[in-house]
Design an enzyme around this catalytic site. Structure first.
Site, PDB file in Angstrom:
ATOM      1  N   THR A  71       0.705  -1.171  -0.016  1.00  0.00           N
ATOM      2  CA  THR A  71       0.030   0.034  -0.115  1.00  0.00           C
ATOM      3  C   THR A  71       0.784   1.182   0.117  1.00  0.00           C
ATOM      4  OG1 THR A  71      -1.768  -1.359   0.975  1.00  0.00           O
ATOM      5  CG2 THR A  71      -1.785   1.166   1.337  1.00  0.00           C
ATOM      6  N   ASN A 146      -5.875 -10.194  -7.271  1.00  0.00           N
ATOM      7  CA  ASN A 146      -5.953 -10.569  -5.857  1.00  0.00           C
ATOM      8  C   ASN A 146      -7.473 -11.445  -5.811  1.00  0.00           C
ATOM      9  OD1 ASN A 146      -6.766  -7.770  -6.184  1.00  0.00           O
ATOM     10  ND2 ASN A 146      -7.556  -8.444  -4.083  1.00  0.00           N
ATOM     11  N   GLN A 180       0.636 -10.265  -5.764  1.00  0.00           N
ATOM     12  CA  GLN A 180       0.151 -11.741  -5.995  1.00  0.00           C
ATOM     13  C   GLN A 180       0.947 -12.392  -7.090  1.00  0.00           C
ATOM     14  OE1 GLN A 180      -2.019 -12.739  -3.773  1.00  0.00           O
ATOM     15  NE2 GLN A 180      -2.919 -11.122  -2.870  1.00  0.00           N
ATOM     16  N   SER A 200       4.605  -7.380  -1.279  1.00  0.00           N
ATOM     17  CA  SER A 200       4.252  -7.361   0.230  1.00  0.00           C
ATOM     18  C   SER A 200       4.868  -8.438   0.847  1.00  0.00           C
ATOM     19  CB  SER A 200       2.883  -7.312   0.426  1.00  0.00           C
ATOM     20  OG  SER A 200       2.577  -7.328   1.578  1.00  0.00           O
ATOM     21  N   HIS A 202       3.984 -10.256   3.678  1.00  0.00           N
ATOM     22  CA  HIS A 202       2.939 -11.075   4.158  1.00  0.00           C
ATOM     23  C   HIS A 202       2.020 -11.805   3.335  1.00  0.00           C
ATOM     24  CE1 HIS A 202      -1.127  -8.859   3.871  1.00  0.00           C
ATOM     25  NE2 HIS A 202      -0.203  -7.857   3.683  1.00  0.00           N
ATOM     26  N   THR A 238      13.002   5.235   9.866  1.00  0.00           N
ATOM     27  CA  THR A 238      14.131   4.288  10.180  1.00  0.00           C
ATOM     28  C   THR A 238      13.865   2.851   9.679  1.00  0.00           C
ATOM     29  OG1 THR A 238      14.241   5.463  12.322  1.00  0.00           O
ATOM     30  CG2 THR A 238      15.282   3.364  12.233  1.00  0.00           C
ATOM     31  N   CYS A 322     -13.991  -9.468   0.043  1.00  0.00           N
ATOM     32  CA  CYS A 322     -12.488  -9.446  -0.024  1.00  0.00           C
ATOM     33  C   CYS A 322     -11.812  -9.045   1.386  1.00  0.00           C
ATOM     34  CB  CYS A 322     -11.981  -8.248  -0.919  1.00  0.00           C
ATOM     35  SG  CYS A 322     -10.622  -8.917  -1.872  1.00  0.00           S
TER      36      CYS A 322
HETATM   37  N1  PLP Z   1      -2.411  -5.220  -3.704  1.00  0.00           N
HETATM   38  C1  PLP Z   1      -2.720  -6.305  -3.758  1.00  0.00           C
HETATM   39  C2  PLP Z   1      -2.884  -7.144  -5.190  1.00  0.00           C
HETATM   40  C3  PLP Z   1      -2.785  -6.994  -2.666  1.00  0.00           C
HETATM   41  O1  PLP Z   1      -3.603  -8.218  -2.788  1.00  0.00           O
HETATM   42  C4  PLP Z   1      -2.680  -6.425  -1.638  1.00  0.00           C
HETATM   43  C5  PLP Z   1      -3.115  -7.033  -0.172  1.00  0.00           C
HETATM   44  O2  PLP Z   1      -4.145  -6.897   0.192  1.00  0.00           O
HETATM   45  C6  PLP Z   1      -2.342  -5.075  -1.749  1.00  0.00           C
HETATM   46  C7  PLP Z   1      -1.841  -4.580  -2.796  1.00  0.00           C
HETATM   47  C8  PLP Z   1      -1.864  -4.339  -0.263  1.00  0.00           C
HETATM   48  O3  PLP Z   1      -0.757  -5.019   0.279  1.00  0.00           O
HETATM   49  P1  PLP Z   1      -0.156  -4.418   1.928  1.00  0.00           P
HETATM   50  O4  PLP Z   1      -0.944  -5.528   2.673  1.00  0.00           O
HETATM   51  O5  PLP Z   1       1.377  -4.991   1.934  1.00  0.00           O
HETATM   52  O6  PLP Z   1      -0.094  -3.077   2.089  1.00  0.00           O
END
Ligand code: PLP
Length: 374
Positions: A71, A146, A180, A200, A202, A238, A322
């Site tokens: 994000t 996603n 993704q 990302s 996670h 940081t 979602c």
């Molecule tokens: N873009 C896509 C396609 C995602 O699936 C997600 C996660 O939900 C994001 C962006 C946002 O990622 P983050 O949680 O690292 O901000």
């Protein structure tokens, strides 16, 4: 614990990533910007990790910047537009809210914002060609959707943009949200020729709150908030070194030789698709989708169906909502691909990770059979 089929929302932190987090927090606690020896050690470790991740992704380490997640990476690119004379921005109708939510903001500042249809989940390069104008400054199309797992033809879309640039003589920034995609499909940034991408941790068994921004030409990138000048002035604040160390483990786990693992997930995907289809449930994910995501039309409103699966120990997600805090986000994506709202409201998403096995897939199908039409 539930059989977990919500890996597109988030994945479990791997033991290796958790260990790297703890070890780095203990051993490299100093601020990498400090000039004493502990700070210098931390900085060295930060740059070692950057090099290691960049090697795994086949990109120069100078093009990689650590952020708090996708994000923020996306926000960094879109907010930088506010420094420029307004022009046209083109994004697909199936972008995540992290991208799509920038359109009304840019509009308010005088930008001409247009969207690309994604019939059947796929953006058409010919439509992009028609929408390009001399004042187009940015095009954003995600690598893998996603909700459906649709894999976009980024190479063809980039080629359209590059040909237009040659005729028009002005650069257009091509951005691809690749959250993704990394590790889950054949994905090589350099080969695709994109200018910017977001990642990302996670989503690949790393921790939350850490991500990456790829910038092909960082010299020409001016962020809205350089703050303390960290990350070569592209991202202030940081550096979260322990999380970055855990991210390294996640990236290394998901890059390199993924073929046999992705093939294994592909077989599980095929088994689930075939079974859902033979139960008369329509699959919304295109044939070429990422093996890690399947969306289908359930016989009930998706929230109800997901709760019924949950009662049977299966964690899935409502393809239409979602997430709980962005209700309707998934539905917007499905409508953006031309799916009727009656179907979109019943969409359910199941998504996989390395820990998904055939046994859990069989349990999922058993639960779907038991639920039937409710
Ligand atoms: N873009 C896509 C396609 C995602 O699936 C997600 C996660 O939900 C994001 C962006 C946002 O990622 P983050 O949680 O690292 O901000």
């Amino acid at each position: 614990m539930d059989l977990y089929f919500d890996n597109a929302a988030t994945t479990r932190l791997s033991d290796e990533a958790l260990e790297a987090y703890i070890k780095t927090e203990r051993e490299f606690f100093a601020n990498p910007s400090s000039v004493h020896s502990e700070g210098i050690r931390a900085k060295k470790e930060l740059e070692r990790i950057r090099g290691s991740i960049a090697d795994a992704m086949h990109i120069p380490s100078s093009s990689l910047f650590f952020t708090s997640g996708a994000t923020e990476s996306i926000a960094s690119v879109f907010s930088s537009l506010l420094f420029q004379e307004p022009g046209r921005v083109i994004i697909s109708r199936i972008e995540h809210e992290a991208v799509a939510s920038w359109l009304p903001i840019l509009k308010r500042y005088g930008w001409d914002t247009v969207t690309l249809k994604a019939k059947g989940g796929i953006v058409d390069p010919e439509e992009l060609e028609e929408l390009l104008t001399p004042d187009t400054k940015l095009v954003a199309v995600m690598a893998v959707n996603n909700v459906t797992g649709a894999v976009e033809d980024i190479k063809a879309l980039v080629n359209v943009v590059r040909s237009y640039e040659k005729k028009n003589g002005r650069r257009i920034f091509f951005f691809s949200d690749s959250v993704q995609a990394l590790g889950k499909i054949d994905y090589d940034i350099t080969e695709l020729g994109i200018d910017g991408a977001s990642f990302s941790a996670h989503k690949i068994n790393g921790p939350r709150g850490i991500g990456m921004l790829y910038l092909r030409s960082p010299e020409s990138f001016r962020p809205l908030a350089p703050a303390g000048g960290q990350e070569k002035g592209k991202r202030g604040g940081t550096e979260n070194l322990p999380a970055i160390a855990a991210l390294e483990k996640a990236v290394l786990m998901w890059t390199g030789n993924r073929e046999s693992e992705n093939r294994r997930i592909g077989e599980i995907n095929r088994y689930i698709r075939n079974n859902l289809s033979s139960l008369g449930l329509e699959i919304l994910s295109p044939e070429n989708a990422s093996p890690y995501i399947i969306s289908f039309v359930s016989p009930l409103p998706s929230e109800v169906y997901v709760r019924m699966l949950s009662d049977k120990g299966i964690a899935a997600s409502s393809g239409s909502a979602c997430s709980n805090n962005a209700k309707g986000e998934g539905e917007k994506i499905l409508l953006g691909m031309g799916i009727r709202s009656s179907k979109a409201r019943n969409a359910v998403r199941i998504s996989f990770s390395g820990s998904t096995d055939m046994e859990s897939a069989e349990a999922l199908i058993k639960a779907v059979k038991e639920i039937g039409n409710g």
